[in-house]
Design a protein around this motif. Sequence first.
Motif, PDB file in Angstrom:
ATOM      1  N   PHE A  60      -7.444   5.548  14.764  1.00 20.98           N
ATOM      2  CA  PHE A  60      -7.674   6.470  15.886  1.00 20.98           C
ATOM      3  C   PHE A  60      -7.689   7.918  15.411  1.00 20.98           C
ATOM      4  CE2 PHE A  60      -6.050   3.058  18.854  1.00 20.98           C
ATOM      5  CZ  PHE A  60      -7.270   2.899  19.500  1.00 20.98           C
ATOM      6  N   ALA A  61      -6.765   8.268  14.527  1.00 15.10           N
ATOM      7  CA  ALA A  61      -6.710   9.644  14.009  1.00 15.10           C
ATOM      8  C   ALA A  61      -7.972   9.972  13.225  1.00 15.10           C
ATOM      9  CB  ALA A  61      -5.474   9.824  13.134  1.00 15.10           C
ATOM     10  N   ASN A  62      -8.470   9.031  12.429  1.00 14.92           N
ATOM     11  CA  ASN A  62      -9.695   9.257  11.660  1.00 14.92           C
ATOM     12  C   ASN A  62     -10.896   9.449  12.581  1.00 14.92           C
ATOM     13  OD1 ASN A  62      -8.528   9.200   9.141  1.00 14.92           O
ATOM     14  ND2 ASN A  62      -8.900   7.012   8.822  1.00 14.92           N
ATOM     15  N   LYS A  63     -10.970   8.663  13.640  1.00 13.54           N
ATOM     16  CA  LYS A  63     -12.081   8.820  14.579  1.00 13.54           C
ATOM     17  C   LYS A  63     -12.025  10.180  15.254  1.00 13.54           C
ATOM     18  CE  LYS A  63     -14.686   6.942  18.395  1.00 13.54           C
ATOM     19  NZ  LYS A  63     -15.324   8.190  18.553  1.00 13.54           N
ATOM     20  N   SER A  64     -10.838  10.591  15.660  1.00  8.92           N
ATOM     21  CA  SER A  64     -10.674  11.890  16.300  1.00  8.92           C
ATOM     22  C   SER A  64     -11.081  13.017  15.351  1.00  8.92           C
ATOM     23  CB  SER A  64      -9.226  12.069  16.732  1.00  8.92           C
ATOM     24  OG  SER A  64      -9.029  13.353  17.249  1.00  8.92           O
ATOM     25  N   SER A  65     -10.678  12.906  14.104  1.00  9.17           N
ATOM     26  CA  SER A  65     -11.027  13.908  13.102  1.00  9.17           C
ATOM     27  C   SER A  65     -12.533  13.952  12.883  1.00  9.17           C
ATOM     28  CB  SER A  65     -10.310  13.595  11.791  1.00  9.17           C
ATOM     29  OG  SER A  65     -10.698  14.497  10.790  1.00  9.17           O
ATOM     30  N   HIS A  66     -13.163  12.800  12.795  1.00 11.64           N
ATOM     31  CA  HIS A  66     -14.613  12.730  12.600  1.00 11.64           C
ATOM     32  C   HIS A  66     -15.354  13.340  13.793  1.00 11.64           C
ATOM     33  CE1 HIS A  66     -18.470  11.227  11.227  1.00 11.64           C
ATOM     34  NE2 HIS A  66     -18.656  10.668  12.402  1.00 11.64           N
ATOM     35  N   ASP A  67     -14.902  13.041  14.988  1.00 13.70           N
ATOM     36  CA  ASP A  67     -15.534  13.594  16.189  1.00 13.70           C
ATOM     37  C   ASP A  67     -15.422  15.118  16.229  1.00 13.70           C
ATOM     38  OD1 ASP A  67     -16.187  11.038  16.976  1.00 13.70           O
ATOM     39  OD2 ASP A  67     -14.563  10.879  18.457  1.00 13.70           O
ATOM     40  N   ALA A  68     -14.242  15.631  15.908  1.00 17.00           N
ATOM     41  CA  ALA A  68     -14.046  17.085  15.894  1.00 17.00           C
ATOM     42  C   ALA A  68     -14.928  17.732  14.830  1.00 17.00           C
ATOM     43  CB  ALA A  68     -12.578  17.417  15.632  1.00 17.00           C
ATOM     44  N   SER A  69     -15.017  17.114  13.670  1.00 20.15           N
ATOM     45  CA  SER A  69     -15.853  17.637  12.586  1.00 20.15           C
ATOM     46  C   SER A  69     -17.316  17.719  13.027  1.00 20.15           C
ATOM     47  CB  SER A  69     -15.731  16.739  11.362  1.00 20.15           C
ATOM     48  OG  SER A  69     -16.632  17.128  10.357  1.00 20.15           O
ATOM     49  N   ARG A  73     -18.487  17.991  16.104  1.00 21.17           N
ATOM     50  CA  ARG A  73     -18.644  19.053  17.104  1.00 21.17           C
ATOM     51  C   ARG A  73     -18.664  20.430  16.442  1.00 21.17           C
ATOM     52  NH1 ARG A  73     -14.918  15.900  19.920  1.00 21.17           N
ATOM     53  NH2 ARG A  73     -13.235  17.310  19.333  1.00 21.17           N
TER      54      ARG A  73
END
Length: 62
Positions: free
Chosen positions: A8-17, A19
Amino acid sequence: MARLMVAFANKSSHDASRRIQRKHLELARQGKSSGGPAPYGWQKDGRKADPAAAEHIRIAQR
């Protein structure tokens, strides 16, 4: 459970990157700065050359 939390943390980081990259590209296409300090030789607004620093750059170039 830890692996799931990492996923979940990796997905959140990827999404923020994604954006952030999209926003930087949009600003670049508009000719706007994406933030940070002005490069040496430019005034704080990032659009006008600093005369004193520009002269130092010209001397260094020669």
